[in-house]
Design a protein around this motif. Structure first.
Motif, PDB file in Angstrom:
ATOM      1  N   PHE A 141      -9.294   0.385   3.524  1.00  0.00           N
ATOM      2  CA  PHE A 141      -7.900   0.076   3.829  1.00  0.00           C
ATOM      3  C   PHE A 141      -6.936   0.864   2.958  1.00  0.00           C
ATOM      4  O   PHE A 141      -7.295   1.378   1.902  1.00  0.00           O
ATOM      5  CB  PHE A 141      -7.601  -1.424   3.711  1.00  0.00           C
ATOM      6  N   VAL A 142      -5.710   0.946   3.447  1.00  0.00           N
ATOM      7  CA  VAL A 142      -4.598   1.537   2.714  1.00  0.00           C
ATOM      8  C   VAL A 142      -3.480   0.506   2.719  1.00  0.00           C
ATOM      9  O   VAL A 142      -3.158  -0.074   3.754  1.00  0.00           O
ATOM     10  CB  VAL A 142      -4.110   2.845   3.380  1.00  0.00           C
ATOM     11  N   LEU A 143      -2.904   0.267   1.543  1.00  0.00           N
ATOM     12  CA  LEU A 143      -1.818  -0.694   1.393  1.00  0.00           C
ATOM     13  C   LEU A 143      -0.628  -0.038   0.714  1.00  0.00           C
ATOM     14  O   LEU A 143      -0.812   0.826  -0.145  1.00  0.00           O
ATOM     15  CB  LEU A 143      -2.256  -1.866   0.497  1.00  0.00           C
ATOM     16  N   PRO A 144       0.578  -0.494   1.062  1.00  0.00           N
ATOM     17  CA  PRO A 144       1.716  -0.046   0.260  1.00  0.00           C
ATOM     18  C   PRO A 144       1.734  -0.820  -1.048  1.00  0.00           C
ATOM     19  O   PRO A 144       1.369  -1.993  -1.086  1.00  0.00           O
ATOM     20  CB  PRO A 144       2.924  -0.425   1.129  1.00  0.00           C
ATOM     21  N   LYS A 145       2.101  -0.146  -2.120  1.00  0.00           N
ATOM     22  CA  LYS A 145       2.283  -0.834  -3.404  1.00  0.00           C
ATOM     23  C   LYS A 145       3.659  -1.476  -3.352  1.00  0.00           C
ATOM     24  O   LYS A 145       4.655  -0.779  -3.266  1.00  0.00           O
ATOM     25  CB  LYS A 145       2.228   0.178  -4.549  1.00  0.00           C
ATOM     26  N   TYR A 146       3.724  -2.795  -3.354  1.00  0.00           N
ATOM     27  CA  TYR A 146       5.042  -3.404  -3.244  1.00  0.00           C
ATOM     28  C   TYR A 146       5.713  -3.621  -4.580  1.00  0.00           C
ATOM     29  O   TYR A 146       6.840  -4.085  -4.632  1.00  0.00           O
ATOM     30  CB  TYR A 146       5.033  -4.675  -2.396  1.00  0.00           C
ATOM     31  N   ARG A 147       5.080  -3.252  -5.633  1.00  0.00           N
ATOM     32  CA  ARG A 147       5.714  -3.305  -6.953  1.00  0.00           C
ATOM     33  C   ARG A 147       5.352  -2.020  -7.691  1.00  0.00           C
ATOM     34  O   ARG A 147       4.186  -1.694  -7.859  1.00  0.00           O
ATOM     35  CB  ARG A 147       5.217  -4.516  -7.734  1.00  0.00           C
TER      36      ARG A 147
END
Length: 164
Positions: free
Chosen positions: A124-130
């Motif tokens: 998976f690929v996720l956006p870093k939200y912090r």
């Protein structure tokens, strides 16, 4: 008659508990988004400035709570290649020390930074939200928020120019 009623009630309780347990593990699998493409994972892993290696052999990891594989960090994204034991409400945290037990996680949670929600259990690929300075952290932890369960951790390491 009473014995038969008790047996039926006990059977219903066992079926309900079994169904609940199976549901906790299968529902997240059935509702997870599709896996990231090999191309997307490769691009992020090549652009990564930090990575971590998850292994099953941690103190508080077990047959139902584990992760194996590599996690990569760029300025804006997180990519994971491997396998995470399925479950609900997983979060990704950064810690200033290496954490490998539930007790250590709970004791130091107030010093950690939550950086992503995990709703997939393989590529998976996720956006870093912090946005954080990864140089200030030693490990990345997968934690089940709902059940307060340690899943796994990986030492965080800077990638040198030969690895990129």
């Amino acid at each position: 008659m009473i014995l038969r009623t008790l047996f039926t009630l006990l059977l219903l309780i066992v079926v309900f508990i079994t169904g609940f347990i199976v549901g906790v593990y299968t529902l997240p699998i059935m509702t997870q988004p599709p896996a990231a493409s090999h191309t997307e994972l490769l691009a992020i892993s090549k652009a990564a400035t930090y990575k971590g290696q998850f292994k099953k052999e941690l103190k508080d990891s077990d047959a139902l709570h584990y992760a194996t594989g590599e996690i990569y960090f760029t300025d804006n994204h997180i990519a994971f290649v491997g396998e995470i034991a399925p479950g609900p409400d997983y979060r990704l945290y950064l810690a200033k020390t290496f954490i490998e037990t539930e007790a250590d996680f709970k004791a130091q949670k107030h010093t950690m930074v939550e950086i992503a929600n995990i709703n997939q259990f393989s590529q998976f690929v996720l956006p870093k939200y912090r946005q954080v300075d990864l140089a200030q952290f030693q490990s990345v932890i997968i934690w089940c928020e709902h059940f307060e369960q340690f899943i796994s951790a990986a030492p965080l390491q800077r990638m040198d120019s030969n690895q990129i």
